[in-house]
Design a protein around this motif. Structure first.
Motif, PDB file in Angstrom:
ATOM      1  N   CYS A  80       0.881  -1.173   0.000  1.00  0.00           N
ATOM      2  CA  CYS A  80       0.000   0.000   0.000  1.00  0.00           C
ATOM      3  C   CYS A  80       0.918   1.223   0.000  1.00  0.00           C
ATOM      4  N   GLY A  81       0.944   1.922  -1.118  1.00  0.00           N
ATOM      5  CA  GLY A  81       1.933   2.980  -1.307  1.00  0.00           C
ATOM      6  C   GLY A  81       1.524   4.344  -0.803  1.00  0.00           C
ATOM      7  N   GLU A  82       0.254   4.535  -0.441  1.00  0.00           N
ATOM      8  CA  GLU A  82      -0.186   5.825   0.089  1.00  0.00           C
ATOM      9  C   GLU A  82      -1.040   5.572   1.319  1.00  0.00           C
ATOM     10  N   ILE A  83      -0.430   5.789   2.474  1.00  0.00           N
ATOM     11  CA  ILE A  83      -1.143   5.487   3.718  1.00  0.00           C
ATOM     12  C   ILE A  83      -0.770   6.514   4.773  1.00  0.00           C
ATOM     13  N   ASP A  84      -1.708   6.855   5.614  1.00  0.00           N
ATOM     14  CA  ASP A  84      -1.480   7.764   6.735  1.00  0.00           C
ATOM     15  C   ASP A  84      -2.268   7.210   7.913  1.00  0.00           C
ATOM     16  N   PHE A  85      -1.553   6.575   8.841  1.00  0.00           N
ATOM     17  CA  PHE A  85      -2.230   5.922   9.955  1.00  0.00           C
ATOM     18  C   PHE A  85      -2.915   6.932  10.870  1.00  0.00           C
ATOM     19  N   GLN A  86      -2.349   8.129  11.002  1.00  0.00           N
ATOM     20  CA  GLN A  86      -2.954   9.121  11.869  1.00  0.00           C
ATOM     21  C   GLN A  86      -4.319   9.577  11.342  1.00  0.00           C
ATOM     22  N   ASP A  87      -4.405   9.777  10.032  1.00  0.00           N
ATOM     23  CA  ASP A  87      -5.659  10.238   9.423  1.00  0.00           C
ATOM     24  C   ASP A  87      -6.524   9.093   8.904  1.00  0.00           C
ATOM     25  N   ALA A 136      -0.646 -12.475   8.108  1.00  0.00           N
ATOM     26  CA  ALA A 136       0.195 -11.523   7.385  1.00  0.00           C
ATOM     27  C   ALA A 136       0.909 -10.616   8.377  1.00  0.00           C
ATOM     28  N   ILE A 137       2.035 -10.089   7.947  1.00  0.00           N
ATOM     29  CA  ILE A 137       2.771  -9.094   8.712  1.00  0.00           C
ATOM     30  C   ILE A 137       2.700  -7.779   7.947  1.00  0.00           C
ATOM     31  N   VAL A 138       2.177  -6.757   8.595  1.00  0.00           N
ATOM     32  CA  VAL A 138       2.142  -5.419   8.008  1.00  0.00           C
ATOM     33  C   VAL A 138       3.270  -4.622   8.635  1.00  0.00           C
ATOM     34  N   LYS A 139       4.129  -4.054   7.800  1.00  0.00           N
ATOM     35  CA  LYS A 139       5.246  -3.283   8.354  1.00  0.00           C
ATOM     36  C   LYS A 139       5.617  -2.139   7.419  1.00  0.00           C
ATOM     37  N   ALA A 140       6.254  -1.145   7.992  1.00  0.00           N
ATOM     38  CA  ALA A 140       6.701   0.004   7.215  1.00  0.00           C
ATOM     39  C   ALA A 140       7.575  -0.477   6.067  1.00  0.00           C
ATOM     40  N   ASP A 141       7.390   0.125   4.901  1.00  0.00           N
ATOM     41  CA  ASP A 141       8.130  -0.291   3.715  1.00  0.00           C
ATOM     42  C   ASP A 141       9.593   0.129   3.779  1.00  0.00           C
ATOM     43  N   ALA A 142       9.916   1.013   4.709  1.00  0.00           N
ATOM     44  CA  ALA A 142      11.304   1.427   4.921  1.00  0.00           C
ATOM     45  C   ALA A 142      11.555   1.485   6.417  1.00  0.00           C
ATOM     46  N   GLY A 143      12.755   1.087   6.833  1.00  0.00           N
ATOM     47  CA  GLY A 143      13.083   1.183   8.245  1.00  0.00           C
ATOM     48  C   GLY A 143      13.415  -0.152   8.862  1.00  0.00           C
ATOM     49  N   THR A 144      13.914  -0.097  10.085  1.00  0.00           N
ATOM     50  CA  THR A 144      14.425  -1.292  10.740  1.00  0.00           C
ATOM     51  C   THR A 144      14.176  -1.204  12.245  1.00  0.00           C
ATOM     52  N   LEU A 202      10.447   9.183  11.528  1.00  0.00           N
ATOM     53  CA  LEU A 202      10.025   9.337  10.140  1.00  0.00           C
ATOM     54  C   LEU A 202       8.613   8.807   9.934  1.00  0.00           C
ATOM     55  N   GLN A 203       7.820   9.549   9.187  1.00  0.00           N
ATOM     56  CA  GLN A 203       6.432   9.193   8.949  1.00  0.00           C
ATOM     57  C   GLN A 203       6.321   8.014   7.996  1.00  0.00           C
ATOM     58  N   VAL A 204       5.458   7.053   8.334  1.00  0.00           N
ATOM     59  CA  VAL A 204       5.203   5.893   7.483  1.00  0.00           C
ATOM     60  C   VAL A 204       4.171   6.282   6.433  1.00  0.00           C
ATOM     61  N   GLU A 205       4.588   6.230   5.165  1.00  0.00           N
ATOM     62  CA  GLU A 205       3.687   6.579   4.069  1.00  0.00           C
ATOM     63  C   GLU A 205       3.408   5.397   3.153  1.00  0.00           C
ATOM     64  N   SER A 206       4.147   4.315   3.344  1.00  0.00           N
ATOM     65  CA  SER A 206       3.966   3.117   2.535  1.00  0.00           C
ATOM     66  C   SER A 206       4.231   1.909   3.412  1.00  0.00           C
ATOM     67  N   VAL A 207       3.437   0.847   3.237  1.00  0.00           N
ATOM     68  CA  VAL A 207       3.642  -0.373   4.010  1.00  0.00           C
ATOM     69  C   VAL A 207       3.693  -1.570   3.072  1.00  0.00           C
ATOM     70  N   ILE A 208       4.412  -2.597   3.514  1.00  0.00           N
ATOM     71  CA  ILE A 208       4.435  -3.874   2.819  1.00  0.00           C
ATOM     72  C   ILE A 208       3.584  -4.846   3.626  1.00  0.00           C
ATOM     73  N   ILE A 209       2.749  -5.582   2.931  1.00  0.00           N
ATOM     74  CA  ILE A 209       1.929  -6.623   3.557  1.00  0.00           C
ATOM     75  C   ILE A 209       2.569  -7.947   3.158  1.00  0.00           C
ATOM     76  N   GLN A 210       3.243  -8.576   4.094  1.00  0.00           N
ATOM     77  CA  GLN A 210       4.067  -9.750   3.795  1.00  0.00           C
ATOM     78  C   GLN A 210       3.440 -11.012   4.361  1.00  0.00           C
TER      79      GLN A 210
END
Length: 451
Positions: free
Chosen positions: A256-263, A296-304, A336-344
């Motif tokens: 999901c390439g456009e996501i904003d968990f706060q909104d 499934a594991i949902v996680k930020a598309d960038a970061g560790t 850093l704000q999460v704007e994209s997530v990978i669903i693995q």
């Protein structure tokens, strides 16, 4: 600046050197066949990996988190700035030294001095012990080593004493005539152990010394979805070589390439991707008669560092998240704000040590598997992320984790570890392909958010 003494808040244990995790389910069916196939086809596998490496520039170092489900063995994360060298078996350090020599020769053959740039975790004793171990490996490989810090406001050397007795000196970076160093030290190369989540600092821009891993490989630029897309292609080609189903090595994923968990923006995209992924995995479970419920594991598309991760078992699990859940998922390291997530695809782990769920982490330097450890967590389940506070580490059970026992049965420790090494090297190869693509595209804008 005076030496600061740090104390370790958590004990990270080392098990008996003969210990190997217990596989709760019998090693049978697909994975037993897979390990046997690895052993029987070892000459073809090693030749294929060699030829693939000849066409690519292998990362200087990397670590790969694996999951062993008994019916499937797959990577779930690949780190190009590994931070756990202190968790390796001390017996593996000679191999690390030899591999570092090979890696340095490839980056800068006439290198005598290396500038090591770590993360800014000056209060994280475990990470600092990793820096001390990495410094030791570099020195034993014949390098002069100094540590440069990216911490803002540091104007003089910072000396830190670790509980182990090791001492570190972090020095402010000096930039002069398109070169970077510390004090009067002008290094031949720069080795990053900082994943650049917040972007490329000005001090490292426009310098002539080789920097490894490349600046483009930082999390300001990398995306996990790009890595696993490259890995899927590698797994398909490798599976064709062995005439096996690539799914046995490859976790399905969506993005999901456009996501904003706060909104709550992108919530339906996320739920739809979760439903689609669980359906795909469910068909594979039915094909192999696996009596498990897909997750499934949902996680930020960038970061560790295990931030921005959640386990989901139904599409509704990602609808209507409460404030605490949204805050947890909204930001990662460096704020850093999460704007994209990978669903693995979630790969359950059926390995355990003393009743604590465990997963192997394989470490590589240059083209060599140099060791690894088990990450274990007594408070997490087989379908949860183990890279979380409270995790402990147990070094791999023997010195040469990539050398199989050809006369031994599938599932014995050397052969299980050889299988780990093969899959980890597939992920390393995917990282090579990924970095090539990253070098060719501009880095995205990185934004921080305050909660």
């Amino acid at each position: 600046m005076a030496i600061g003494r740090l104390t370790a808040p958590v004990f990270f244990g080392t098990a008996d050197p003969l210990m190997v995790p217990h596989l709760k389910t019998a090693l049978a069916g697909p994975l037993l066949d897979l390990e046997r196939r690895f052993l029987d086809r070892m000459p073809e596998i090693e030749r294929w990996l060699r030829t693939q490496r000849q066409e690519r520039e292998i990362p200087f170092y990397a670590s790969v988190d694996l999951r062993n489900a008994g019916f499937k063995l797959a990577p779930v994360d690949t780190n190009l700035f590994p931070g756990g060298f202190n968790n390796l078996n001390p017996d593996s350090l000679p191999l690390c030294v030899q591999a570092i020599q090979s890696a340095v020769e490839r980056v800068c053959a006439d290198a005598r001095g290396v500038l090591l740039i770590p993360e800014n975790h000056t209060r994280n004793v475990h990470y600092l012990q990793n820096v001390a171990t990495l410094e030791q490996i570099l020195r034993q490989a014949g390098m002069r080593v100094r540590i440069g810090t990216l911490l803002p406001g540091v104007r003089e050397p910072v000396r830190i004493e670790l509980p182990s007795g090791d001492k570190l000196t972090f020095e402010p970076l000096a930039h002069h005539d398109r070169r970077v160093g510390v004090g009067d030290f002008d290094p031949c190369m720069v080795l990053l152990n900082n994943d650049l989540s917040a972007g490329v600092p000005q001090a490292l821009r426009g310098i002539d010394q080789p920097i490894t891993p490349p600046l483009s490989a930082g999390w300001h630029n990398r995306r996990k979805s790009q890595h696993f897309a490259a890995y899927a292609n590698v797994a398909r080609e490798f599976a064709a070589l062995l005439d096996i189903d690539p799914w046995l090595l490859d976790p399905y994923f969506g993005v999901c390439g456009e996501i904003d968990f706060q909104d709550r923006a992108g919530e339906e995209c996320l739920a739809s991707n979760v439903a689609s992924l669980l359906e795909r995995v469910g068909r594979k479970y039915a094909e192999y008669r696996i009596q498990e419920k897909p997750f499934a594991i949902v996680k930020a598309d960038a970061g560790t560092y295990g931030m921005g991760i959640m386990t989901v078992r139904e599409p509704n699990d990602v609808r209507g998240l409460n404030r605490k859940q949204r805050n947890k998922m909204a930001v990662v390291k460096e704020g850093l704000q999460v704007e994209s997530v990978i669903i693995q695809e979630g790969v359950p782990t059926f390995e355990s040590i003393d009743d604590a769920i465990a997963e192997p982490v394989v470490y590589m330097i240059d083209r060599y598997v140099v060791g690894g450890f088990y990450r274990m967590h007594a408070e997490r389940g087989k379908d949860e992320n183990l890279n979380a506070p409270g995790a402990q580490f147990v070094s791999l059970a023997f010195e040469s984790p990539c050398i199989p026992d050809l006369a031994g049965p599938s599932g014995c420790p050397p052969n299980r570890f050889y299988a780990y090494g093969v899959v980890a090297r597939l992920a390393q190869l995917a990282a090579s392909i990924e970095i090539e693509a990253l070098e060719e595209k501009p880095a995205p804008v990185v934004r921080a958010v305050a909660l």
